[in-house]
Design an enzyme around this catalytic site. Structure first.
Site, PDB file in Angstrom:
ATOM      1  N   VAL A  41       0.945 -10.145  18.874  1.00  0.00           N
ATOM      2  CA  VAL A  41       2.063 -10.618  18.046  1.00  0.00           C
ATOM      3  C   VAL A  41       3.437 -10.347  18.666  1.00  0.00           C
ATOM      4  O   VAL A  41       4.411 -10.992  18.285  1.00  0.00           O
ATOM      5  CB  VAL A  41       2.020 -10.035  16.612  1.00  0.00           C
ATOM      6  CG1 VAL A  41       0.846 -10.609  15.840  1.00  0.00           C
ATOM      7  CG2 VAL A  41       1.990  -8.516  16.623  1.00  0.00           C
TER       8      VAL A  41
ATOM      9  N   HIS B 173       0.813  -1.220   0.000  1.00  0.00           N
ATOM     10  CA  HIS B 173       0.000   0.000   0.000  1.00  0.00           C
ATOM     11  C   HIS B 173       0.846   1.269   0.000  1.00  0.00           C
ATOM     12  O   HIS B 173       0.330   2.347   0.253  1.00  0.00           O
ATOM     13  CB  HIS B 173      -0.959   0.004   1.191  1.00  0.00           C
ATOM     14  CG  HIS B 173      -2.053  -1.019   1.071  1.00  0.00           C
ATOM     15  ND1 HIS B 173      -2.879  -1.370   2.104  1.00  0.00           N
ATOM     16  CD2 HIS B 173      -2.450  -1.766   0.014  1.00  0.00           C
ATOM     17  CE1 HIS B 173      -3.738  -2.292   1.706  1.00  0.00           C
ATOM     18  NE2 HIS B 173      -3.490  -2.561   0.450  1.00  0.00           N
TER      19      HIS B 173
ATOM     20  N   CYS C  30       4.628  20.228  -6.664  1.00  0.00           N
ATOM     21  CA  CYS C  30       6.030  19.948  -6.985  1.00  0.00           C
ATOM     22  C   CYS C  30       6.629  21.164  -7.721  1.00  0.00           C
ATOM     23  O   CYS C  30       5.893  22.014  -8.223  1.00  0.00           O
ATOM     24  CB  CYS C  30       6.019  18.718  -7.893  1.00  0.00           C
ATOM     25  SG  CYS C  30       7.591  18.133  -8.475  1.00  0.00           S
TER      26      CYS C  30
ATOM     27  N   SER D 148      -6.860  -7.994   9.669  1.00  0.00           N
ATOM     28  CA  SER D 148      -8.245  -8.471   9.709  1.00  0.00           C
ATOM     29  C   SER D 148      -8.573  -9.301   8.464  1.00  0.00           C
ATOM     30  O   SER D 148      -9.596  -9.985   8.424  1.00  0.00           O
ATOM     31  CB  SER D 148      -9.212  -7.289   9.828  1.00  0.00           C
ATOM     32  OG  SER D 148      -9.045  -6.410   8.736  1.00  0.00           O
TER      33      SER D 148
HETATM   34  P1  OAD Z   1      -7.226  -3.780  10.426  1.00  0.00           P
HETATM   35  O1  OAD Z   1      -7.328  -2.583  11.316  1.00  0.00           O
HETATM   36  O2  OAD Z   1      -8.367  -4.085   9.542  1.00  0.00           O
HETATM   37  O3  OAD Z   1      -6.945  -5.087  11.292  1.00  0.00           O
HETATM   38  C1  OAD Z   1      -5.946  -5.108  12.269  1.00  0.00           C
HETATM   39  C2  OAD Z   1      -6.045  -6.432  13.015  1.00  0.00           C
HETATM   40  O4  OAD Z   1      -4.975  -6.488  13.939  1.00  0.00           O
HETATM   41  C3  OAD Z   1      -7.328  -6.602  13.820  1.00  0.00           C
HETATM   42  O5  OAD Z   1      -7.999  -7.776  13.395  1.00  0.00           O
HETATM   43  C4  OAD Z   1      -6.853  -6.733  15.279  1.00  0.00           C
HETATM   44  O6  OAD Z   1      -7.549  -7.745  15.996  1.00  0.00           O
HETATM   45  C5  OAD Z   1      -5.421  -7.128  15.117  1.00  0.00           C
HETATM   46  N1  OAD Z   1      -4.512  -6.676  16.196  1.00  0.00           N
HETATM   47  C6  OAD Z   1      -4.467  -5.477  16.815  1.00  0.00           C
HETATM   48  N2  OAD Z   1      -3.460  -5.418  17.695  1.00  0.00           N
HETATM   49  C7  OAD Z   1      -2.841  -6.634  17.646  1.00  0.00           C
HETATM   50  C8  OAD Z   1      -1.737  -7.219  18.349  1.00  0.00           C
HETATM   51  N3  OAD Z   1      -1.029  -6.531  19.264  1.00  0.00           N
HETATM   52  N4  OAD Z   1      -1.401  -8.494  18.057  1.00  0.00           N
HETATM   53  C9  OAD Z   1      -2.114  -9.210  17.135  1.00  0.00           C
HETATM   54  N5  OAD Z   1      -3.153  -8.699  16.445  1.00  0.00           N
HETATM   55  C10 OAD Z   1      -3.518  -7.444  16.695  1.00  0.00           C
HETATM   56  O7  OAD Z   1      -5.867  -3.580   9.593  1.00  0.00           O
HETATM   57  P2  OAD Z   1      -5.432  -4.250   8.214  1.00  0.00           P
HETATM   58  O8  OAD Z   1      -5.887  -5.652   8.117  1.00  0.00           O
HETATM   59  O9  OAD Z   1      -3.988  -3.979   8.065  1.00  0.00           O
HETATM   60  O10 OAD Z   1      -5.830   0.077   3.500  1.00  0.00           O
HETATM   61  O11 OAD Z   1      -6.225  -3.358   7.169  1.00  0.00           O
HETATM   62  C11 OAD Z   1      -6.028  -3.588   5.807  1.00  0.00           C
HETATM   63  C12 OAD Z   1      -6.157  -2.313   5.025  1.00  0.00           C
HETATM   64  O12 OAD Z   1      -7.417  -1.702   5.270  1.00  0.00           O
HETATM   65  C13 OAD Z   1      -5.164  -1.226   5.394  1.00  0.00           C
HETATM   66  O13 OAD Z   1      -3.917  -1.382   4.776  1.00  0.00           O
HETATM   67  C14 OAD Z   1      -5.850   0.013   4.940  1.00  0.00           C
HETATM   68  C15 OAD Z   1      -7.213  -0.289   5.489  1.00  0.00           C
HETATM   69  O14 OAD Z   1      -8.268   0.408   4.947  1.00  0.00           O
HETATM   70  C16 OAD Z   1      -5.613   1.239   2.884  1.00  0.00           C
HETATM   71  O15 OAD Z   1      -5.414   2.273   3.487  1.00  0.00           O
HETATM   72  C17 OAD Z   1      -5.619   1.166   1.389  1.00  0.00           C
END
Ligand code: OAD
Length: 263
Positions: free
Chosen positions: A250, A134, A167, A208
């Site tokens: 994690v 991203h 720019c 997630s």
């Molecule tokens: P999410 O915010 O959707 O999910 C984060 C996950 O991390 C959740 O399911 C939490 O349960 C878990 N979590 C939080 N703290 C944790 C810890 N200490 N140990 C283990 N797990 C933990 O984030 P992403 O899946 O990264 O896209 O979201 C995907 C994309 O959606 C992002 O890159 C962004 C967003 O919209 C864009 O901006 C294009």
């Protein structure tokens, strides 16, 4: 236990691939997107859509300055989970780190753990392989000439009312990230898919797994016979196809996995 089983497979595997999301940076103080304190509870995703950037770059940048403050306020550093992955990659135990995060912490962790390997026989010889699917929030890119540069001074200009920041060539800067409604670069997505396919172990960490390609990469890996491990505090829609699921922080599970692998 389950992590022991995962560690056995990691030890035996030729190709281990890690795929990370916001959950790995949460212990560093970077907020996640979903969940109660999530960024998308405080902002509307549509404010940051590509269509909005094109239609209303001034309003987009005004909101983006706020988002940047919310997400990356103050000092944040790689944590134990980033460092474990960086050390595994350095030592040749991890083929690549694919990340949806734009915070740059995997790159910083690679610099922090250095090049000094514990196993010179397997160590990689090239640069750390971190694929930022991203993009990177600390950089901006000109939409006309393509020039990429450090974002800090540009965010400062925008915060001071220079909207939208441009720019030297006159083109409008865009944060160097993939916005909603914008395609991921084809080469990057190809690379991610082939790494998932090649993997013997695919670790999905702190995501997630609801947004593409996050949702489909673990399935792709599983379909070519990889062991899939999901390390995430909450359940995901992909848990059903995983061989091992760990619902721990994690910064606990990854160091333990690494210790088990090295035992
Ligand atoms: P999410 O915010 O959707 O999910 C984060 C996950 O991390 C959740 O399911 C939490 O349960 C878990 N979590 C939080 N703290 C944790 C810890 N200490 N140990 C283990 N797990 C933990 O984030 P992403 O899946 O990264 O896209 O979201 C995907 C994309 O959606 C992002 O890159 C962004 C967003 O919209 C864009 O901006 C294009």
């Amino acid at each position: 236990g389950d992590l022991e089983r995962l560690a056995d497979d990691v030890r035996r595997a030729d190709t281990v691939v890690a795929f990370t999301g916001a959950g790995i940076s949460a212990p560093s103080g970077v907020p996640t997107f979903r969940g109660d304190d999530g960024v998308w509870e405080r902002f509307d995703e549509r404010q940051f859509a590509y269509g909005r950037f094109q239609r209303d770059p001034e309003g987009f940048w005004e909101d983006r300055v706020e988002l940047q403050r919310t997400m990356f306020d103050g000092d944040f550093e790689p944590n134990a989970a980033h460092e474990v992955l960086a050390a595994m990659e350095r030592d040749g135990d991890l083929e690549a780190i694919l990340t949806q995060n734009t915070d740059g912490l995997h790159g910083e962790a690679a610099a922090a753990v250095g090049d000094e390997t514990t196993d010179p026989n397997t160590a990689r010889d090239a640069e750390p392989t971190v694929l930022e699917l991203h993009g990177n929030s600390q950089r901006v890119r000109c939409t006309d000439c393509g020039n990429s540069r450090d974002g800090d001074p540009i965010f400062e200009r925008a915060a001071d009312g220079d909207l939208p920041p441009t720019c030297d060539c006159g083109g409008v800067f865009k944060p160097d990230v993939v916005l909603f409604g914008e395609q991921l670069p084809g080469a990057v997505i190809q690379r991610a898919r082939s790494l998932a396919r090649e993997s013997d172990v695919f670790l999905a960490i702190g995501s997630s797994l609801v947004v593409e390609p996050a949702a489909s990469l673990p399935r792709l890996a599983a379909s070519t016979g990889a062991t899939v491990g999901i390390l995430n505090l909450e359940s995901t829609p992909v848990d059903g196809i995983a061989d091992v699921v760990s619902r721990e922080d994690v910064t606990d599970s990854l160091p333990r996995l690494r210790d088990l692998v090295l035992e």
